[in-house]
Design a protein around this motif. Structure first.
Motif, PDB file in Angstrom:
ATOM      1  N   ASN A 171      39.303 -23.210 -32.785  1.00 45.55           N
ATOM      2  CA  ASN A 171      38.611 -23.689 -33.427  1.00 45.55           C
ATOM      3  C   ASN A 171      39.429 -23.992 -34.958  1.00 45.55           C
ATOM      4  O   ASN A 171      39.090 -23.896 -36.124  1.00 45.55           O
ATOM      5  N   GLN A 172      40.643 -23.127 -35.115  1.00 51.83           N
ATOM      6  CA  GLN A 172      41.355 -22.775 -36.178  1.00 51.83           C
ATOM      7  C   GLN A 172      40.481 -22.162 -37.697  1.00 51.83           C
ATOM      8  O   GLN A 172      40.671 -22.762 -39.314  1.00 51.83           O
ATOM      9  N   ARG A 173      40.305 -21.393 -37.068  1.00 47.82           N
ATOM     10  CA  ARG A 173      38.965 -20.877 -38.292  1.00 47.82           C
ATOM     11  C   ARG A 173      38.875 -19.412 -37.729  1.00 47.82           C
ATOM     12  O   ARG A 173      39.202 -18.397 -37.066  1.00 47.82           O
ATOM     13  N   ILE A 174      38.556 -17.993 -39.239  1.00 48.11           N
ATOM     14  CA  ILE A 174      37.873 -16.840 -38.810  1.00 48.11           C
ATOM     15  C   ILE A 174      36.269 -16.962 -39.149  1.00 48.11           C
ATOM     16  O   ILE A 174      36.202 -17.871 -40.088  1.00 48.11           O
ATOM     17  N   GLN A 175      35.489 -16.692 -37.964  1.00 43.52           N
ATOM     18  CA  GLN A 175      34.352 -16.560 -38.297  1.00 43.52           C
ATOM     19  C   GLN A 175      33.619 -15.461 -39.311  1.00 43.52           C
ATOM     20  O   GLN A 175      34.172 -13.953 -37.910  1.00 43.52           O
ATOM     21  N   ARG A 176      32.868 -15.520 -39.560  1.00 41.13           N
ATOM     22  CA  ARG A 176      31.715 -13.888 -39.751  1.00 41.13           C
ATOM     23  C   ARG A 176      30.507 -14.062 -39.387  1.00 41.13           C
ATOM     24  O   ARG A 176      30.155 -14.537 -39.697  1.00 41.13           O
ATOM     25  N   LEU A 177      30.152 -12.812 -38.440  1.00 45.90           N
ATOM     26  CA  LEU A 177      28.872 -13.434 -38.098  1.00 45.90           C
ATOM     27  C   LEU A 177      28.229 -11.171 -38.150  1.00 45.90           C
ATOM     28  O   LEU A 177      28.811 -10.623 -38.372  1.00 45.90           O
ATOM     29  N   ASN A 178      26.823 -11.221 -38.392  1.00 42.18           N
ATOM     30  CA  ASN A 178      26.306 -10.638 -38.418  1.00 42.18           C
ATOM     31  C   ASN A 178      26.621  -9.891 -37.449  1.00 42.18           C
ATOM     32  O   ASN A 178      26.839  -9.933 -36.296  1.00 42.18           O
ATOM     33  N   ALA A 179      25.589  -7.922 -37.437  1.00 38.78           N
ATOM     34  CA  ALA A 179      25.497  -7.937 -36.004  1.00 38.78           C
ATOM     35  C   ALA A 179      24.621  -8.335 -35.015  1.00 38.78           C
ATOM     36  O   ALA A 179      25.005  -7.051 -33.491  1.00 38.78           O
ATOM     37  N   ASP A 180      23.681  -8.868 -35.690  1.00 43.54           N
ATOM     38  CA  ASP A 180      23.296  -9.608 -34.313  1.00 43.54           C
ATOM     39  C   ASP A 180      23.846 -10.882 -33.852  1.00 43.54           C
ATOM     40  O   ASP A 180      23.199 -11.430 -32.863  1.00 43.54           O
ATOM     41  N   ARG A 185      29.705 -16.549 -42.307  1.00 43.02           N
ATOM     42  CA  ARG A 185      30.389 -18.124 -43.206  1.00 43.02           C
ATOM     43  C   ARG A 185      31.913 -18.328 -41.920  1.00 43.02           C
ATOM     44  O   ARG A 185      32.229 -17.484 -40.784  1.00 43.02           O
ATOM     45  N   GLN A 186      32.950 -19.125 -42.490  1.00 47.07           N
ATOM     46  CA  GLN A 186      33.721 -19.289 -42.090  1.00 47.07           C
ATOM     47  C   GLN A 186      35.037 -19.399 -43.095  1.00 47.07           C
ATOM     48  O   GLN A 186      34.751 -19.847 -43.668  1.00 47.07           O
TER      49      GLN A 186
END
Length: 332
Positions: A171-180, A185-186
């Protein structure tokens, strides 16, 4: 006759000018884009493994992490995690090929936070979490290009508050997810390759440094990118201007596959096609490199992963030789 000799002289001068230009250009490149080592050197200590599926053997080792006095190895084609002591003695293994909870399809880069192991489960398009003893805890993600979905995650980092940072390879990206597992954001544009700041070309790994700095192994752009805790681009390095120019020189890369930071925030980089590990300061200044292609002691046949222990010991996944190598600071 004179006319002919004049033409020859002009051609000779022209060729001499080209040669001088190339020499000058090479000298400038060497001075400005090929840094010298500032040390320290690293010394090969030992290696363990071999091709196979028995305990202590590997089939394409691709990820490493260290916790206490144990080394965790993502044994990719065998679909499992193996655990060793610092002398390479086998301790335990968990996981098997498959798609169910606790099963893995080509585990890639791995990361430890506290007492939990996070595994980038590449072909299952998810992140799995285990206890350090191997008990499955939970999983995040599913296949796709939507928010919170992945297409072959290559690496994961975990913040103190439990937020996940995932290198979403295809997907050519970095994703940030919360602990759940909720999307936050990406970085990068989904499905779009780019060479500018904040753009990616098949990112392979992520690591977190002090003050929330995010380091990204921008795999096929042959560089490392760095962002601050608020997600703002800070710097990038790897070859001239870090613009997808690969090479074998100090500070250059030929596909970046893994990152690890030591206690001084130095950044260790697995330089895949250059068959070596490179070490940099937190801001990207070259320190040293070690390895080289081969199957002998201290040589690599494609290096896929690197992990640094608290005491400065460096472990490297020697992909093509199906083994793990151990290095320590000090002259060979």
């Amino acid at each position: 006759m004179k006319s002919g000799k004049s033409v020859v002289r002009i051609l000779k001068r022209f060729l001499a000018g080209i040669v001088l230009f190339l020499v000058a250009a090479a000298a400038l490149i060497w001075v400005f884009f090929i840094p010298s080592s500032t040390g320290p050197d690293y010394r090969f200590v030992m290696a363990w493994g071999g091709k196979g599926s028995a305990p202590g053997q590997f089939s394409d080792p691709t990820g490493l992490a260290v916790a206490g006095d144990e080394v965790f190895v993502a044994d990719s084609r065998n679909g499992r995690i193996q655990v060793f002591d610092f002398s390479g003695n086998f301790k335990r293994a968990f996981g098997r090929p498959g798609k169910g909870p606790g099963e893995m399809e080509r585990p890639m880069n791995i990361r430890i936070r506290g007492n939990e192991l996070y595994v980038a489960d590449y072909w299952n398009d998810r992140i799995q979490v285990f206890t350090l003893d191997g008990t499955f805890l939970r999983a995040f993600g599913s296949g796709g290009s939507g928010l919170g979905q992945f297409r072959a995650p290559g690496g994961v980092a975990v913040a103190e508050n439990g937020d996940l940072f995932v290198a979403d390879f295809y997907n050519q990206r970095i994703q940030r997810l919360n602990a759940d597992g909720g999307f936050l954001r990406q970085w990068g544009t989904t499905g779009k390759v780019g060479i500018g700041a904040g753009e990616f070309n098949y990112p392979t790994d992520v690591a977190l440094g002090r003050n929330g700095r995010l380091y990204v192994a921008d795999g096929y752009n042959d560089r490392v990118q760095v962002f601050d805790a608020k997600g703002r681009f800070l710097t990038k390095w790897g070859g001239p201007f870090a613009m997808n120019i690969y090479g074998p020189f100090n500070g250059w890369f030929a596909t970046v596959t893994s990152l690890s930071l030591d206690g001084d925030s130095n950044v260790f980089v697995a330089d895949f096609y250059n068959h070596r590990i490179q070490k940099f300061t937190a801001d990207g200044d070259f320190i040293t490199a070690f390895g080289g292609r081969g199957d002998g002691d201290g040589r690599f046949n494609y290096v896929t992963a690197v992990a640094v222990a608290d005491d400065g010991t460096v472990f490297a996944a020697d992909f093509g030789n199906n083994r793990i190598q151990k290095w320590i600071p000090g002259a060979p």
